[in-house]
Design a protein around this motif. Structure first.
Motif, PDB file in Angstrom:
ATOM      1  N   SER A  77      43.389  94.589  -7.643  1.00  0.00           N
ATOM      2  CA  SER A  77      44.522  95.591  -7.352  1.00  0.00           C
ATOM      3  C   SER A  77      44.529  95.768  -5.852  1.00  0.00           C
ATOM      4  N   GLN A  78      45.208  96.746  -5.450  1.00  0.00           N
ATOM      5  CA  GLN A  78      45.511  97.038  -4.209  1.00  0.00           C
ATOM      6  C   GLN A  78      44.271  98.087  -3.677  1.00  0.00           C
ATOM      7  N   LEU A  79      43.732  97.507  -2.466  1.00  0.00           N
ATOM      8  CA  LEU A  79      42.636  98.370  -1.776  1.00  0.00           C
ATOM      9  C   LEU A  79      43.252  99.392  -0.990  1.00  0.00           C
ATOM     10  N   VAL A  80      44.160  98.948  -0.118  1.00  0.00           N
ATOM     11  CA  VAL A  80      44.830  99.927   0.760  1.00  0.00           C
ATOM     12  C   VAL A  80      46.102  99.133   1.479  1.00  0.00           C
ATOM     13  N   ASN A 114      35.486  96.849  -0.489  1.00  0.00           N
ATOM     14  CA  ASN A 114      35.867  98.159   0.076  1.00  0.00           C
ATOM     15  C   ASN A 114      34.999  98.235   1.446  1.00  0.00           C
ATOM     16  N   THR A 134      38.283  95.227  -5.625  1.00  0.00           N
ATOM     17  CA  THR A 134      39.573  95.516  -6.550  1.00  0.00           C
ATOM     18  C   THR A 134      39.967  94.208  -7.103  1.00  0.00           C
ATOM     19  N   ASN A 176      40.919  99.275 -10.345  1.00  0.00           N
ATOM     20  CA  ASN A 176      41.845 100.338  -9.822  1.00  0.00           C
ATOM     21  C   ASN A 176      41.055 101.356  -9.151  1.00  0.00           C
ATOM     22  N   CYS A 235      38.636 101.226  -7.269  1.00  0.00           N
ATOM     23  CA  CYS A 235      37.967 100.844  -5.746  1.00  0.00           C
ATOM     24  C   CYS A 235      39.114 100.932  -4.537  1.00  0.00           C
ATOM     25  N   SER A 236      38.840 101.830  -3.845  1.00  0.00           N
ATOM     26  CA  SER A 236      39.950 101.851  -2.604  1.00  0.00           C
ATOM     27  C   SER A 236      39.281 102.527  -1.541  1.00  0.00           C
TER      28      SER A 236
END
Length: 351
Positions: free
Chosen positions: A24-27, A52, A73, A311, A313-314
């Motif tokens: 998934s997208q981190l940032v 992260n 992610t 999802n 984790c960001s």
């Protein structure tokens, strides 16, 4: 070759380590710890996945993603590596821009943007996967492709970077070196395959490329031998990034002259500047154990986590600027956009 075909053939033939997983997208942020370590903001916008602990300065002497990250992610729970690519934009007829979102691949529905990552120890046509490889080591990092490439000749220096115009989510060919010039019903897939021959000494190089090389003859797919200068075979690292271009598939939105309207965050409208970045961050020897296992995608030695955990984790963006997610922007971030209100938000290593 369709991945569905790969999966079916795996049922009838034993196969060695090939893993495919979603991240998934981190940032999405204007940071680049490889090309511009410590610079905030960096020159152009990236979409980042993985651990992260992603920060502007990730030099090995001061930063170990596997030790500093508290979540990832990516589906493998032991993979705290960071993987990133340039963001993609749609340029409207009036010269304004909107960011094109990423969407999950087949099998990873529910994933928040991001991409699909592959580690392969042999070419896809050899389902036996018998040739062993040395996994990447702590401190390893690399880049493939060049954002300054503006011609096919320049792009051809990196033979395994391409695009696929998805007619549906199972489309995998043909592949092109430049952006597709027609509507792609299911989106545009960016294919990024890294070189697989290592010099056996350096975990990095000044340009983040020289320590890696392509086979001396043939290709990774044809089991071409590594050159004497780079004798160690490494896994084939591959990204598949799917951009959801369908919302822009309207003739009234595309340029009147028939040209294609997509542009990378660094200003390239040809697609020849396709590139990807990688910082290794697998915990301990977890990647080597997977590469040594006789497995196909579902490797027992690969600990996994749920899509919900991926999802969740960001990290917050460090560069506070309009990036074209909510509305149209007048210029690409860092390329003439009014940045008078741009602010840098500090972030600790652990997100």
């Amino acid at each position: 070759m369709h991945w569905a075909s790969l999966a079916s053939l795996a049922l009838v033939a034993p196969s060695h380590a090939l893993i495919r997983f979603g991240c998934s997208q981190l940032v999405v942020d204007r940071l680049d710890p490889l090309v511009q370590p410590g610079d905030v903001p960096a020159a152009h916008l990236h979409q980042i996945i993985g651990g992260n602990s992603f920060v502007p300065d990730m030099r090995p002497a001061i930063h170990d993603p596997a030790a500093m990250s508290t979540c990832t992610t990516c589906q493998p729970a032991d993979d705290f590596s960071n993987y990133w690519t340039a963001s993609l934009y749609f340029r409207a007829r009036n010269g304004t821009y909107k960011r094109v979102m990423q969407k999950p691949n087949v099998g990873f529905e529910g994933q928040k943007g991001g991409m699909t990552v592959y580690y392969m120890q042999n070419q896809l046509a050899d389902y036996q996967q018998e040739a062993k490889v040395t996994a990447f080591q702590p401190g390893f990092r690399m880049i493939v492709g060049s954002p300054t490439a503006t011609t096919k000749a320049e792009a051809d220096k990196f033979p395994q970077l391409s695009y696929t115009c998805l007619q549906d989510m199972g489309t995998r060919f043909p592949e092109f070196k430049a952006f597709p010039k027609e509507f792609c019903p299911a989106g545009v897939m960016v294919n990024i395959r890294f070189p697989t021959c290592w010099n056996g000494v350096d975990l990095d190089s000044p340009d983040h490329m020289a320590h890696m090389a392509y086979p001396a003859s043939g290709t990774f797919e044809s089991q071409g031998p590594c050159p004497a200068s780079h004798p160690k075979r490494m896994p084939q690292l591959m990204y598949e990034v799917i951009y959801e271009t369908a919302p822009f598939n309207d003739p009234e939105l595309w340029p009147e002259d028939g040209s294609q309207p997509f542009v990378y965050s660094f200003g390239d409208a040809t697609g020849y500047g396709n590139h990807g970045d990688y910082i290794f961050g697998w915990k301990d020897d977890s990647l080597q154990k997977i590469m040594d296992e006789e497995c196909y995608v579902g490797c027992s030695s690969m600990k996994t986590q749920s899509v919900e955990a991926m999802n969740s984790c960001s990290v917050p963006r460090m560069v506070d600027e309009e990036i074209g997610d909510e509305g149209w922007i007048s210029a690409l971030p860092g390329h003439g956009q009014m940045n008078a209100t741009l602010a840098v938000k500090p972030r600790a290593f652990r997100g």
